[in-house]
Design a protein around this motif. Structure first.
Motif, PDB file in Angstrom:
ATOM      1  N   GLY A  42       0.798  -1.208   0.000  1.00 63.53           N
ATOM      2  CA  GLY A  42       0.000   0.000   0.000  1.00 63.53           C
ATOM      3  C   GLY A  42       0.837   1.266   0.000  1.00 63.53           C
ATOM      4  N   VAL A  43       2.012   1.200  -0.648  1.00 63.00           N
ATOM      5  CA  VAL A  43       2.889   2.364  -0.733  1.00 63.00           C
ATOM      6  C   VAL A  43       3.325   2.533  -2.186  1.00 63.00           C
ATOM      7  CG1 VAL A  43       3.732   2.027   1.625  1.00 63.00           C
ATOM      8  CG2 VAL A  43       4.995   1.029  -0.286  1.00 63.00           C
ATOM      9  N   SER A  44       3.969   3.635  -2.466  1.00 66.57           N
ATOM     10  CA  SER A  44       4.486   3.842  -3.815  1.00 66.57           C
ATOM     11  C   SER A  44       5.790   3.069  -4.012  1.00 66.57           C
ATOM     12  CB  SER A  44       4.746   5.330  -4.055  1.00 66.57           C
ATOM     13  OG  SER A  44       5.830   5.775  -3.251  1.00 66.57           O
ATOM     14  N   LYS A  45       6.133   2.794  -5.272  1.00 71.73           N
ATOM     15  CA  LYS A  45       7.385   2.108  -5.548  1.00 71.73           C
ATOM     16  C   LYS A  45       8.560   2.968  -5.115  1.00 71.73           C
ATOM     17  CE  LYS A  45       8.744   1.170  -9.830  1.00 71.73           C
ATOM     18  NZ  LYS A  45       8.872   0.487 -11.146  1.00 71.73           N
ATOM     19  N   GLN A  46       8.421   4.275  -5.213  1.00 68.53           N
ATOM     20  CA  GLN A  46       9.477   5.178  -4.767  1.00 68.53           C
ATOM     21  C   GLN A  46       9.749   5.015  -3.267  1.00 68.53           C
ATOM     22  OE1 GLN A  46       6.962   6.009  -6.735  1.00 68.53           O
ATOM     23  NE2 GLN A  46       8.003   6.539  -8.658  1.00 68.53           N
ATOM     24  N   THR A  47       8.677   4.788  -2.498  1.00 75.09           N
ATOM     25  CA  THR A  47       8.846   4.571  -1.061  1.00 75.09           C
ATOM     26  C   THR A  47       9.607   3.290  -0.790  1.00 75.09           C
ATOM     27  OG1 THR A  47       6.804   5.766  -0.541  1.00 75.09           O
ATOM     28  CG2 THR A  47       7.616   4.232   1.122  1.00 75.09           C
ATOM     29  N   VAL A  48       9.318   2.252  -1.557  1.00 76.16           N
ATOM     30  CA  VAL A  48      10.039   0.984  -1.395  1.00 76.16           C
ATOM     31  C   VAL A  48      11.526   1.198  -1.640  1.00 76.16           C
ATOM     32  CG1 VAL A  48      10.308  -1.376  -2.233  1.00 76.16           C
ATOM     33  CG2 VAL A  48       8.024  -0.374  -2.051  1.00 76.16           C
ATOM     34  N   TYR A  49      11.866   1.887  -2.722  1.00 75.94           N
ATOM     35  CA  TYR A  49      13.280   2.123  -3.036  1.00 75.94           C
ATOM     36  C   TYR A  49      13.936   3.067  -2.021  1.00 75.94           C
ATOM     37  CZ  TYR A  49      13.179  -0.321  -7.504  1.00 75.94           C
ATOM     38  OH  TYR A  49      13.106  -1.294  -8.469  1.00 75.94           O
ATOM     39  N   LYS A  50      13.167   3.994  -1.502  1.00 67.65           N
ATOM     40  CA  LYS A  50      13.718   4.901  -0.494  1.00 67.65           C
ATOM     41  C   LYS A  50      14.093   4.142   0.766  1.00 67.65           C
ATOM     42  CE  LYS A  50      12.636   9.091   2.122  1.00 67.65           C
ATOM     43  NZ  LYS A  50      11.620  10.150   2.392  1.00 67.65           N
ATOM     44  N   GLN A  51      13.290   3.155   1.127  1.00 69.40           N
ATOM     45  CA  GLN A  51      13.539   2.386   2.345  1.00 69.40           C
ATOM     46  C   GLN A  51      14.634   1.336   2.148  1.00 69.40           C
ATOM     47  OE1 GLN A  51      12.182   2.491   5.550  1.00 69.40           O
ATOM     48  NE2 GLN A  51      11.362   4.470   4.901  1.00 69.40           N
ATOM     49  N   PHE A  52      14.702   0.722   0.961  1.00 71.87           N
ATOM     50  CA  PHE A  52      15.560  -0.454   0.804  1.00 71.87           C
ATOM     51  C   PHE A  52      16.556  -0.368  -0.361  1.00 71.87           C
ATOM     52  CE2 PHE A  52      11.821  -1.902   3.110  1.00 71.87           C
ATOM     53  CZ  PHE A  52      12.422  -2.520   4.182  1.00 71.87           C
ATOM     54  N   GLU A  53      16.576   0.717  -1.070  1.00 64.90           N
ATOM     55  CA  GLU A  53      17.572   0.996  -2.118  1.00 64.90           C
ATOM     56  C   GLU A  53      17.365   0.165  -3.381  1.00 64.90           C
ATOM     57  OE1 GLU A  53      22.447   1.267  -2.744  1.00 64.90           O
ATOM     58  OE2 GLU A  53      21.625   0.663  -0.800  1.00 64.90           O
ATOM     59  N   ASN A  54      17.286  -1.164  -3.260  1.00 64.58           N
ATOM     60  CA  ASN A  54      17.092  -2.009  -4.439  1.00 64.58           C
ATOM     61  C   ASN A  54      16.541  -3.368  -4.003  1.00 64.58           C
ATOM     62  OD1 ASN A  54      19.381  -3.568  -3.548  1.00 64.58           O
ATOM     63  ND2 ASN A  54      20.714  -2.046  -4.502  1.00 64.58           N
ATOM     64  N   LYS A  55      16.263  -4.217  -4.989  1.00 66.22           N
ATOM     65  CA  LYS A  55      15.659  -5.521  -4.685  1.00 66.22           C
ATOM     66  C   LYS A  55      16.624  -6.417  -3.917  1.00 66.22           C
ATOM     67  CE  LYS A  55      14.425  -8.596  -7.971  1.00 66.22           C
ATOM     68  NZ  LYS A  55      13.600  -9.293  -8.994  1.00 66.22           N
ATOM     69  N   GLU A  56      17.905  -6.326  -4.214  1.00 68.26           N
ATOM     70  CA  GLU A  56      18.892  -7.137  -3.490  1.00 68.26           C
ATOM     71  C   GLU A  56      18.896  -6.802  -2.005  1.00 68.26           C
ATOM     72  OE1 GLU A  56      22.781  -7.020  -5.174  1.00 68.26           O
ATOM     73  OE2 GLU A  56      22.071  -7.363  -7.217  1.00 68.26           O
ATOM     74  N   ARG A  57      18.856  -5.504  -1.701  1.00 67.04           N
ATOM     75  CA  ARG A  57      18.855  -5.081  -0.301  1.00 67.04           C
ATOM     76  C   ARG A  57      17.586  -5.549   0.403  1.00 67.04           C
ATOM     77  NH1 ARG A  57      21.144  -0.897   2.719  1.00 67.04           N
ATOM     78  NH2 ARG A  57      20.474  -1.198   4.891  1.00 67.04           N
ATOM     79  N   LEU A  58      16.455  -5.476  -0.300  1.00 66.96           N
ATOM     80  CA  LEU A  58      15.189  -5.917   0.281  1.00 66.96           C
ATOM     81  C   LEU A  58      15.235  -7.419   0.547  1.00 66.96           C
ATOM     82  CD1 LEU A  58      12.312  -5.306   1.130  1.00 66.96           C
ATOM     83  CD2 LEU A  58      11.620  -5.438  -1.267  1.00 66.96           C
ATOM     84  N   PHE A  59      15.780  -8.184  -0.385  1.00 69.82           N
ATOM     85  CA  PHE A  59      15.920  -9.630  -0.200  1.00 69.82           C
ATOM     86  C   PHE A  59      16.788  -9.932   1.024  1.00 69.82           C
ATOM     87  CE2 PHE A  59      18.380 -13.530  -1.031  1.00 69.82           C
ATOM     88  CZ  PHE A  59      17.350 -14.445  -1.157  1.00 69.82           C
ATOM     89  N   ALA A  60      17.905  -9.223   1.143  1.00 69.98           N
ATOM     90  CA  ALA A  60      18.805  -9.437   2.278  1.00 69.98           C
ATOM     91  C   ALA A  60      18.109  -9.132   3.597  1.00 69.98           C
ATOM     92  CB  ALA A  60      20.054  -8.577   2.127  1.00 69.98           C
ATOM     93  N   GLU A  61      17.334  -8.065   3.643  1.00 75.90           N
ATOM     94  CA  GLU A  61      16.620  -7.699   4.865  1.00 75.90           C
ATOM     95  C   GLU A  61      15.644  -8.800   5.273  1.00 75.90           C
ATOM     96  OE1 GLU A  61      16.574  -5.017   6.901  1.00 75.90           O
ATOM     97  OE2 GLU A  61      17.997  -3.698   5.896  1.00 75.90           O
ATOM     98  N   ILE A  62      14.965  -9.368   4.303  1.00 77.38           N
ATOM     99  CA  ILE A  62      13.998 -10.433   4.596  1.00 77.38           C
ATOM    100  C   ILE A  62      14.709 -11.670   5.114  1.00 77.38           C
ATOM    101  CG2 ILE A  62      12.402 -12.066   3.521  1.00 77.38           C
ATOM    102  CD1 ILE A  62      11.590  -9.747   1.647  1.00 77.38           C
ATOM    103  N   VAL A  63      15.762 -12.092   4.429  1.00 68.44           N
ATOM    104  CA  VAL A  63      16.478 -13.310   4.809  1.00 68.44           C
ATOM    105  C   VAL A  63      17.070 -13.179   6.207  1.00 68.44           C
ATOM    106  CG1 VAL A  63      18.487 -14.752   4.293  1.00 68.44           C
ATOM    107  CG2 VAL A  63      16.943 -14.045   2.455  1.00 68.44           C
ATOM    108  N   LEU A  64      17.775 -12.076   6.452  1.00 63.50           N
ATOM    109  CA  LEU A  64      18.436 -11.916   7.747  1.00 63.50           C
ATOM    110  C   LEU A  64      17.432 -11.661   8.867  1.00 63.50           C
ATOM    111  CD1 LEU A  64      21.527  -9.833   6.607  1.00 63.50           C
ATOM    112  CD2 LEU A  64      21.357 -12.299   6.980  1.00 63.50           C
ATOM    113  N   GLY A  65      16.349 -10.971   8.564  1.00 63.00           N
ATOM    114  CA  GLY A  65      15.337 -10.723   9.572  1.00 63.00           C
ATOM    115  C   GLY A  65      14.624 -12.000   9.996  1.00 63.00           C
ATOM    116  N   THR A  66      14.309 -12.861   9.035  1.00 62.82           N
ATOM    117  CA  THR A  66      13.657 -14.118   9.381  1.00 62.82           C
ATOM    118  C   THR A  66      14.618 -15.052  10.106  1.00 62.82           C
ATOM    119  OG1 THR A  66      14.153 -14.944   7.152  1.00 62.82           O
ATOM    120  CG2 THR A  66      11.958 -14.028   7.528  1.00 62.82           C
ATOM    121  N   SER A  67      15.907 -14.950   9.819  1.00 63.87           N
ATOM    122  CA  SER A  67      16.889 -15.744  10.556  1.00 63.87           C
ATOM    123  C   SER A  67      16.860 -15.392  12.031  1.00 63.87           C
ATOM    124  CB  SER A  67      18.293 -15.509   9.988  1.00 63.87           C
ATOM    125  OG  SER A  67      19.276 -16.190  10.741  1.00 63.87           O
TER     126      SER A  67
END
Length: 215
Positions: A42-67
């Protein structure tokens, strides 16, 4: 108004992480779309990139957070089943059943598949999911098993972490591999999981239990 604004960013970040987890688990890394993540959050794509920079960073956040989440759950299981236990067989059976229930959950199996699938693409991130999660948890389990030894409930463990690996392997190998290869719908039912837990403990105690310990 300022306090409300300050609270909005963490909420958006959590929403993005939740949405991205769902998208990555459903489509894999290559099939995941940042547009879909933004729409689900429920946010803009710009907000996603502002928070996580790119898809790789978002993937890393998910993997390490679930760990971290898995690690916390495993630590809690060790404390609640082994600390203060008076009977090794009873305590280990309770722990084995907890492990089977938690580690064969649909979301954990899906996440495990995702990490394995992307291990060559992101070796540092996916490797950290193991080393900072399961490996660290098994070191902690080895320490908990040593405390059972100190209380006279197990034999002396020459390598506590190896004993923890052996325990986890006895408990998890069959149901985990069945679900990983055949799909989550092939997961064992509760009665089979309980039987697997009990039998794994019997084998473990044949190696590490005290001689003459009652079954």
């Amino acid at each position: 108004m300022e306090l409300e604004t300050e609270g909005r960013t963490p909420r958006k970040r959590r929403a993005i992480l939740a949405a991205a987890t769902e998208v990555f688990l459903q489509h894999g890394y290559l099939g995941a779309s940042m547009d879909e993540v933004a729409a689900k959050a429920g946010v803009s794509k710009q907000t996603v990139y502002k928070q996580f920079e790119n898809k790789e960073r978002l993937f890393a956040e998910i993997v390490l957070g679930t760990s971290d989440q898995l690690l916390d759950g495993l630590f809690q299981a060790y404390v609640e089943t082994l600390e203060g236990a008076a009977d090794a067989r009873e305590a280990l059976r309770a722990l084995a059943h907890r492990l089977l229930q938690s580690l064969t959950a649909d979301n954990v199996l899906q996440l495990r598949r995702l990490v394995i699938a992307e291990a060559d693409r992101f070796p540092e991130v996916c490797g950290a999911w193991f080393t900072s999660g399961f490996e660290k948890s098994l070191e902690s389990l080895g320490q908990a098993l040593t405390r059972l030894t100190d209380r006279g409930l197990l034999r002396k463990l020459d390598d506590p972490t190896l004993a923890a690996y052996q325990f986890a392997g006895l408990v998890m190998y069959k149901p985990m591999n069945r679900a990983m290869f055949a799909g989550t719908r092939q997961r064992a039912d509760n009665s089979e999981l309980q039987q697997l837990a009990d039998q794994a403990v019997d084998v473990f105690l044949a190696a590490y239990g005290l001689e003459g310990a009652a079954r």
